[in-house]
Enzyme design. Structure first.
Site, PDB file in Angstrom:
ATOM      1  N   GLN A  54     -38.537 -67.744 -22.904  1.00 14.16           N
ATOM      2  CA  GLN A  54     -39.153 -68.740 -24.132  1.00 14.16           C
ATOM      3  C   GLN A  54     -40.691 -68.433 -23.934  1.00 14.16           C
ATOM      4  OE1 GLN A  54     -40.536 -71.810 -23.076  1.00 14.16           O
ATOM      5  NE2 GLN A  54     -41.009 -72.678 -25.014  1.00 14.16           N
ATOM      6  N   ASN A  56     -43.695 -69.420 -23.048  1.00 10.01           N
ATOM      7  CA  ASN A  56     -44.204 -69.763 -22.120  1.00 10.01           C
ATOM      8  C   ASN A  56     -44.058 -69.152 -21.222  1.00 10.01           C
ATOM      9  OD1 ASN A  56     -42.585 -71.518 -20.693  1.00 10.01           O
ATOM     10  ND2 ASN A  56     -43.115 -72.889 -21.051  1.00 10.01           N
ATOM     11  N   LYS A  57     -42.774 -68.251 -20.691  1.00 10.23           N
ATOM     12  CA  LYS A  57     -42.580 -67.779 -19.650  1.00 10.23           C
ATOM     13  C   LYS A  57     -43.322 -66.966 -19.382  1.00 10.23           C
ATOM     14  CE  LYS A  57     -38.990 -70.177 -18.313  1.00 10.23           C
ATOM     15  NZ  LYS A  57     -39.181 -71.556 -20.042  1.00 10.23           N
ATOM     16  N   ASN A  58     -43.146 -66.139 -18.202  1.00  7.17           N
ATOM     17  CA  ASN A  58     -44.465 -65.374 -17.467  1.00  7.17           C
ATOM     18  C   ASN A  58     -44.231 -63.788 -18.495  1.00  7.17           C
ATOM     19  OD1 ASN A  58     -44.719 -66.743 -16.230  1.00  7.17           O
ATOM     20  ND2 ASN A  58     -45.057 -66.096 -13.636  1.00  7.17           N
ATOM     21  N   LEU A  59     -42.559 -63.598 -18.835  1.00 11.55           N
ATOM     22  CA  LEU A  59     -42.279 -62.926 -19.390  1.00 11.55           C
ATOM     23  C   LEU A  59     -41.966 -63.423 -20.427  1.00 11.55           C
ATOM     24  CD1 LEU A  59     -40.637 -59.483 -18.264  1.00 11.55           C
ATOM     25  CD2 LEU A  59     -39.724 -60.766 -20.598  1.00 11.55           C
TER      26      LEU A  59
END
Length: 388
Positions: A184, A186-189
């Protein structure tokens, strides 16, 4: 207001370089925009990242968890032990397959599920443990899998926030049982929306594919069959193209997150000391720079020492141009769960932390000076509302 303060710092923001924009344009020009060659390439690349384990991608991280439960054969009459401090999707998917979520309280330091309390919650109906790695910090994986083995339980890791996290030098997802990640925004990837599930073998991967697209199996040019009830949870080539570019940038992103997190600890402690707030019980996260991917930097506010509440602190930080988030209120505080008999008082540590946890900005594009501005702003507000 200075120029620095005029720039709003959101609690997170994804980074997309020109190569990513070009890769998306290439997919759009190709005419094949839904699940196709880019998805196959992304899944193969992810499989390689996880040491050769089968990987299947999905439209979101909620679908990955639901399908993990379905692959594990969990349904009506079964219990799944999980944490009350998570995005509500974690327990909603358990309900959606007809099983019962059982909430074990959390550890006050890591804010992850307390595995000793998981052990106490196991009943003859327990079929699985679903731990959540809050802000990217894993639980004790040796303890988790020893417990699962002892009681013959499946483990469905909600590693939504833990892409790039490790346990004793091994990537989360490269070992274990079923491991679910979210991509999603806001995730790191990120793939904007999306997720992946790491599976144990080819048979599980085939079953996951069926659940992903209406239970469908194709044979030859025109043959098709449906033998299980599936949904519509496939990831598109547009999303996959973004993910492939994000993977290339992940090491640089990760290094930047760690550098920013280190600054947070130093600057926050210095600001508290300068404000003579050494006795204020502001709880910082676990200072772990080997296992955590630093998806978020979260503090627990000392509300019992303040003449204000979290909402007011968030509002005043916003006025200073600083965005914050809440991750998460206790799931058992929601009406859906209260109506089913769940009580926040049954997990008192989660109840307290759910009311007082605050997510501060952390993302690779932040400037070093942003950390000082955030720490100074927060400590100034705490000083203002500190009880005498």
């Amino acid at each position: 207001m200075s120029d620095t303060n005029s720039t709003f710092i959101p609690f997170t923001r994804p980074s997309f370089n020109q190569e990513t924009i070009d890769a998306v344009s290439e997919v759009l020009r190709s005419g094949w925009v839904t699940s196709g060659p880019k998805l196959a390439e992304f899944e193969a690349t992810l499989s390689n990242y996880f040491g050769g384990r089968p990987v299947r991608c999905f439209a979101n991280g909620t679908a990955t968890m639901k399908i993990a439960l379905q692959v594990a054969g969990i349904g009506p009459g079964d219990e799944v032990i999980t944490t009350p401090i998570s995005w509500v999707a974690t327990s909603n998917v358990i309900l959606s397959v007809g099983a019962k979520p059982v909430f074990a309280d959390i550890d006050p330091v890591t804010r992850n599920i307390d595995l000793a309390k998981v052990a106490s919650a196991i009943t003859p109906k327990t079929r699985a443990i679903m731990p959540v790695y809050l802000a990217g910090l894993p639980v004790n994986m040796d303890q988790l899998y020893a417990l699962a083995k002892q009681h013959n339980l499946r483990v469905i890791e909600d590693a939504a926030q833990a892409f790039g996290s490790q346990w004793q030098g091994k990537k989360i997802g490269s070992f274990g049982d079923l491991v679910s990640f979210s991509f999603q925004a806001n995730k790191n990837l990120t793939t904007v929306e999306g997720g992946c599930l790491v599976l144990n073998n080819v048979d599980e991967a085939r079953l996951a594919e069926k659940f992903r697209l209406q239970g469908l199996t194709r044979q030859g040019m025109d043959g098709m069959d449906v033998d299980v009830l599936g949904g519509k949870d496939n990831l598109t080539d547009v999303n996959a193209a973004i993910g492939l570019e994000q993977l290339k940038q992940l090491p640089a992103y990760q290094a930047r997150r760690i550098a920013l997190a280190r600054q947070y600890f130093d600057v926050m402690r210095a600001e508290l000391k300068a404000a003579s707030l050494d006795d204020l019980k502001l709880e910082l996260p676990v200072e772990n720079f080997t296992d955590s991917n630093w998806h978020m930097f979260q503090v627990v506010l000392p509300l019992d020492q303040l003449n204000t509440d979290r909402a007011q602190i968030m509002a005043e930080l916003k006025d200073l141009g600083i965005g914050t988030g809440v991750h998460y209120p206790a799931i058992t505080s929601f009406t859906l769960y209260k109506n089913q008999g769940y009580k926040t008082s049954d997990t008192p540590i989660a109840e307290r932390i759910g009311k007082s946890i605050l997510t501060l900005p952390l993302f690779p594009a932040m400037a070093d000076e942003d950390i000082g501005r955030i720490a100074k702003g927060l400590v100034g507000i705490l000083q203002k509302y500190r009880k005498n």
